[in-house]
Design a protein around this motif. Structure first.
Motif, PDB file in Angstrom:
ATOM      1  N   UNK A 112      21.625  -4.578  45.247  1.00 37.17           N
ATOM      2  CA  UNK A 112      21.183  -5.888  44.746  1.00 37.17           C
ATOM      3  C   UNK A 112      19.697  -5.881  44.392  1.00 37.17           C
ATOM      4  N   UNK A 113      18.906  -5.192  45.194  1.00 37.74           N
ATOM      5  CA  UNK A 113      17.470  -5.086  44.906  1.00 37.74           C
ATOM      6  C   UNK A 113      17.243  -4.339  43.592  1.00 37.74           C
ATOM      7  N   UNK A 114      17.998  -3.273  43.382  1.00 40.91           N
ATOM      8  CA  UNK A 114      17.903  -2.505  42.134  1.00 40.91           C
ATOM      9  C   UNK A 114      18.240  -3.394  40.935  1.00 40.91           C
ATOM     10  N   UNK A 115      19.352  -4.126  41.035  1.00 38.47           N
ATOM     11  CA  UNK A 115      19.746  -5.016  39.931  1.00 38.47           C
ATOM     12  C   UNK A 115      18.681  -6.073  39.656  1.00 38.47           C
ATOM     13  N   UNK A 170      14.396  -7.966  35.597  1.00 40.23           N
ATOM     14  CA  UNK A 170      13.060  -8.460  35.241  1.00 40.23           C
ATOM     15  C   UNK A 170      12.637  -8.039  33.834  1.00 40.23           C
ATOM     16  N   UNK A 171      13.396  -7.147  33.215  1.00 38.86           N
ATOM     17  CA  UNK A 171      13.067  -6.715  31.850  1.00 38.86           C
ATOM     18  C   UNK A 171      13.855  -7.504  30.799  1.00 38.86           C
ATOM     19  N   UNK A 172      14.710  -8.426  31.239  1.00 38.55           N
ATOM     20  CA  UNK A 172      15.576  -9.147  30.301  1.00 38.55           C
ATOM     21  C   UNK A 172      14.861 -10.215  29.488  1.00 38.55           C
ATOM     22  N   UNK A 173      13.977 -10.974  30.123  1.00 37.76           N
ATOM     23  CA  UNK A 173      13.262 -12.037  29.413  1.00 37.76           C
ATOM     24  C   UNK A 173      11.983 -12.385  30.163  1.00 37.76           C
ATOM     25  N   UNK A 174      10.969 -12.843  29.440  1.00 38.76           N
ATOM     26  CA  UNK A 174       9.720 -13.240  30.104  1.00 38.76           C
ATOM     27  C   UNK A 174       9.946 -14.420  31.052  1.00 38.76           C
ATOM     28  N   UNK A 175       9.207 -14.417  32.135  1.00 38.10           N
ATOM     29  CA  UNK A 175       9.254 -15.501  33.105  1.00 38.10           C
ATOM     30  C   UNK A 175       7.904 -15.602  33.802  1.00 38.10           C
ATOM     31  N   UNK A 176       7.747 -16.592  34.647  1.00 39.74           N
ATOM     32  CA  UNK A 176       6.472 -16.755  35.338  1.00 39.74           C
ATOM     33  C   UNK A 176       6.353 -15.717  36.453  1.00 39.74           C
ATOM     34  N   UNK A 177       5.123 -15.470  36.871  1.00 38.36           N
ATOM     35  CA  UNK A 177       4.917 -14.546  37.989  1.00 38.36           C
ATOM     36  C   UNK A 177       5.573 -15.088  39.256  1.00 38.36           C
ATOM     37  N   UNK A 228       5.795 -13.150  31.791  1.00 41.55           N
ATOM     38  CA  UNK A 228       5.599 -11.795  32.318  1.00 41.55           C
ATOM     39  C   UNK A 228       6.944 -11.076  32.313  1.00 41.55           C
ATOM     40  N   UNK A 229       6.873  -9.748  32.165  1.00 42.55           N
ATOM     41  CA  UNK A 229       8.087  -8.957  32.047  1.00 42.55           C
ATOM     42  C   UNK A 229       7.816  -7.531  32.521  1.00 42.55           C
ATOM     43  N   UNK A 230       8.886  -6.789  32.815  1.00 42.33           N
ATOM     44  CA  UNK A 230       8.761  -5.357  33.096  1.00 42.33           C
ATOM     45  C   UNK A 230       9.325  -4.590  31.908  1.00 42.33           C
ATOM     46  N   UNK A 231       8.841  -3.371  31.723  1.00 38.43           N
ATOM     47  CA  UNK A 231       9.341  -2.507  30.664  1.00 38.43           C
ATOM     48  C   UNK A 231      10.044  -1.321  31.306  1.00 38.43           C
ATOM     49  N   UNK A 232      11.118  -0.882  30.706  1.00 38.95           N
ATOM     50  CA  UNK A 232      11.867   0.247  31.247  1.00 38.95           C
ATOM     51  C   UNK A 232      11.085   1.538  31.190  1.00 38.95           C
TER      52      UNK A 232
END
Length: 166
Positions: free
Chosen positions: A42-45, A50-57, A88-92
């Motif tokens: 679940x943590x991995x998912x 977090x790379x799907x769409x921008x969101x707040x910190x 904010x977002x993560x990149x693969x």
């Protein structure tokens, strides 16, 4: 009569408080290998989402804090979260720090409880197949209890001697 009611109330409050404490102890001691695997998956998912769409910190931190210790969540955000238009977002990346490794969650996945921590790991063998190669070694996720809840506390490439000698 009023004094009896007061004593009865205090007795009930005391019993309920003791029972709640016992429930917390039991819940912590009932954490199993299956719970550890589910938590890691679940943590991995959550990290991947977090790379799907921008969101707040704050939204990112709230999601991570369900599965990661405060320190690891903060380190993950510092190293992997970037400001973009809309939030904010993560990149693969195949080599981003603090990401849970790609585990198979099958018979090749090992789970052990040692010295107050859960270890979930797989041994990797050299592979040159496909677009990605991997080097042999251990990829492990460590779970620790934080404020009565099991959470991912680190990602490591070494196991304690006690596990290696078993």
């Amino acid at each position: 009569m009023e004094m009896k009611k007061l004593w009865l109330l205090l007795l009930i409050v005391g019993l309920v408080t003791a029972a709640c404490g016992q429930v917390s102890q039991t819940q912590a001691s009932e954490f199993t290998e299956d719970n550890a695997l589910t938590l890691v998956e679940d943590a991995f998912r959550t990290q991947v989402s977090l790379s799907e769409k921008p969101q707040t910190k704050k939204q990112i931190n709230d999601k991570l804090s369900q599965y990661f210790t405060k320190d690891l969540a903060a380190s993950f955000i510092k190293e992997n979260v970037y400001e973009v238009e809309g939030g904010y977002i993560t990149f693969g990346s195949d080599f981003a720090p603090h990401y849970i490794p790609f585990l198979k969650y099958d018979e090749s996945t090992n789970v052990r409880y040692i010295d107050g921590k859960w270890y979930v790991w797989e041994e990797r063998k050299d592979e040159e197949e496909g677009p990605v190669s991997q080097v042999s070694g251990i990829e492990a996720v460590v779970l620790s209890e934080e404020e009565g809840t099991w959470k991912v506390s680190s990602i490591t490439y070494e196991l304690p001697e006690k596990i290696q000698s078993q």
